[in-house]
Design a protein around this motif. Sequence first.
Motif, PDB file in Angstrom:
ATOM      1  N   GLY A 259      -8.333  38.873 -83.871  1.00 35.73           N
ATOM      2  CA  GLY A 259      -9.682  38.934 -83.342  1.00 35.73           C
ATOM      3  C   GLY A 259     -10.669  38.125 -84.155  1.00 35.73           C
ATOM      4  N   TYR A 260     -11.958  38.307 -83.809  1.00 38.19           N
ATOM      5  CA  TYR A 260     -13.028  37.518 -84.415  1.00 38.19           C
ATOM      6  C   TYR A 260     -14.228  38.414 -84.706  1.00 38.19           C
ATOM      7  CZ  TYR A 260     -17.106  34.487 -84.674  1.00 38.19           C
ATOM      8  OH  TYR A 260     -18.265  33.896 -85.077  1.00 38.19           O
TER       9      TYR A 260
ATOM     10  N   ALA B 247     -13.429  42.885 -86.334  1.00 33.76           N
ATOM     11  CA  ALA B 247     -12.011  42.604 -86.104  1.00 33.76           C
ATOM     12  C   ALA B 247     -11.217  42.997 -87.341  1.00 33.76           C
ATOM     13  CB  ALA B 247     -11.815  41.123 -85.792  1.00 33.76           C
TER      14      ALA B 247
END
Length: 226
Positions: free
Chosen positions: A88-89, A93
């Motif tokens: 994720g980002y 995340a």
Amino acid sequence: MQLYLIRHAESENNARAPYLRVEDPAITAVGRLQSECLASWIKSLWIDHLITSPFLRTLQTTRFVTDVNPAGVNIWHDVFERGGCFRGYGPDATEGGIGLGRHEVARHVVEDATRCVVDESIGELGWWGGKPRETDEEAQQRATRVVRRFVDTFGSSGKTVVAVIHADFKRALLADMLGVTADPTIFGALRNTGVTKLDYDGDRWTLDWFNSVTHLPSKLITGNET
């Protein structure tokens, strides 16, 4: 000890929008050209010890070096990028990925497995193993331990050590070694395959040169640190 800290070649994450990042990207076509230039430059450098992280992008960058230089390569578990192998980002995340396994990391970095020493902590089920994302504080503490590992392992031996690592962790190492934060708003981006050289005299570190990309033509200079 002469220590060369080299950022990996351009990765797929470096070349795409941050929100499209993946946990363990490969290097791009540009990254392969950068790695070829790095390897060509490094042919003339005597390397006593070559170190890399277990991320795919560092392994692939290092492979270009091992193809032209006879030095053995050590895959150190603890020189991975800040945060570790996470999915994720953004700051929320935190889900951990798995990472490459012991056999896979060796296969990517060198053709002859007898030239490769892999940290015992890297197992076949993946070097990260699904742990949560590392915090910034944990990353800086790890950098302190890695600096101590460099000193304890190589000390003032006069050896030439090359480490292919990552931008954020490189900054963390420099902060510990020199007591100075390599703030990107002042020092600029750490370029892909950029080389920073330090000397250790048995007591203290000194910076010889910083973020050199003289081995690259201008069209291959990249440095997005996402």
